[in-house]
Design an enzyme around this catalytic site. Structure first.
Site: not given
Ligand code: ZN
Length: 341
Positions: A95-96, A169, A212, A249, A271
């Site tokens: 992920d990120h 996030e 997020h 997201h 996600n």
């Molecule tokens: Zn993102």
């Protein structure tokens, strides 16, 4: 089934886009949470994506080690071993990852995949995300292009993000002035730059008001029609082969109708982290509140070993998270679509 290979992963993504459904891409931080995803996907007859964030990976390596690449490798190796016992396909993704963490997270994992391939073994991960959304688009894509040049040699799929997802996030906060809505011009530039390197599929998180973390429904003003505009622009300029595989997201707390509209426009991966964290912890809290007297050694008593043994409550948490994965597969319409026959 084992973790997918490149051809199977591409087939997963193409089937989802054609069938207007998306795979749950669930963040895991431990053996138990990874097992929960596999269980939920298997019970849904849905393929899916297991992903590890920088923070989750550091956590998985142990609190005195905090080595992101090590923790991610450990989780991936576990999934490679146990996924073979479940009747669905799963892809492994990171992920990120912001630019300043590429050298300590994504690149060591890419190197490990390169070593494995040289030895005739499968990739460690199937795809990696680079998050350059905080950078100007040109800088974001300069890095993405370099990564893609490397990734394509090892059948690794790249995910990038354009526009800024609000909220928080893994401790990274987006500023209030952040660009919450991507434009068709931006995504067209993405297609031009990346397709100059490779016409293989890539994953694009184009923001359309996403946030997020979790917010009460109604707080987030999602505009999924932005995704439609982006697809139309790229198809008009380059052709249908350039149609994006989009990622959603910051979807926790979204209205179902917004999610379903996004599926219409080519979202193939969504996600889900916050809602899974809640499902997992909710089950443990329930156990602790109900068994307070047994878990604690109160007033010189010895407590109840059955109540504080971690296995029963971790099993409750695994089951609760698996149930939340099943809900996600149902909402994203991936339930019943597994390629496993
Ligand atoms: Zn993102």
């Amino acid at each position: 089934m084992p973790v997918v290979d490149y051809g199977q992963y591409c087939e997963m993504l193409n089937r989802a886009r054609a069938g207007k459904f998306a795979y749950p891409a669930v963040n895991v931080t431990s053996l138990t949470t990874a097992n929960a995803v596999l269980k939920g996907l298997a019970e849904s007859k849905s393929d899916g994506i297991i992903q590890v964030s920088t923070g989750g990976a550091a956590f998985a390596s142990g609190s005195s080690i905090k080595d992101m690449a090590l923790g991610a490798t450990s989780i991936a190796e576990h999934v490679h071993r146990v996924a073979a016992r479940y009747p669905i396909y799963v892809a492994l993704h990171t992920d990120h990852c912001q630019a300043d963490k590429l050298d300590t997270f994504v690149m060591p994992l890419v190197e490990e995949t390169e070593r494995r391939r040289a030895a005739g073994k499968p990739n460690l991960f199937n795809s990696h995300m680079f998050d350059g959304s905080a950078l100007p688009l040109r800088d974001n894509l300069d890095i993405a292009v370099k990564l893609l040049e490397r990734f394509r040699k090892s059948d690794l799929i790249l995910e990038i993000e354009v526009g800024v997802v609000g909220g928080e996030e893994d401790g990274v906060h987006a500023s209030a002035a952040a660009k919450l809505y991507t434009t068709p011009e931006d995504t067209l530039e993405v297609a031009r730059r990346l397709r100059a390197v490779s016409t293989a599929p890539f994953l694009l998180a184009a923001t359309f008001g996403n946030v997020h973390g979790v917010y009460k429904p109604g707080h987030v003003k999602l505009k999924p029609s932005i995704l439609k505009d982006c697809q139309q622009a790229v198809v008009a300029a380059i052709g249908d082969a350039a149609r994006f595989h989009l990622v959603f997201h910051g979807g926790s707390g979204s209205e179902l109708r917004d999610i379903h509209e996004a599926l219409e426009y080519g979202v193939v991966k969504m996600n889900v982290d916050t809602d899974m964290q809640y499902a997992f912890t909710r089950a443990i809290a329930d156990h602790c509140f109900k068994n307070y007297d047994g878990i604690l050694r109160i007033d010189g008593n010895v407590g109840n070993k059955k109540a504080y043994d971690p296995r029963p409550y971790m099993t409750l948490a695994e089951n609760a998270m698996a149930a939340r994965v099943m809900q996600a597969a149902k909402e994203l319409r991936s339930a019943g679509t597994t390629m496993m026959r």
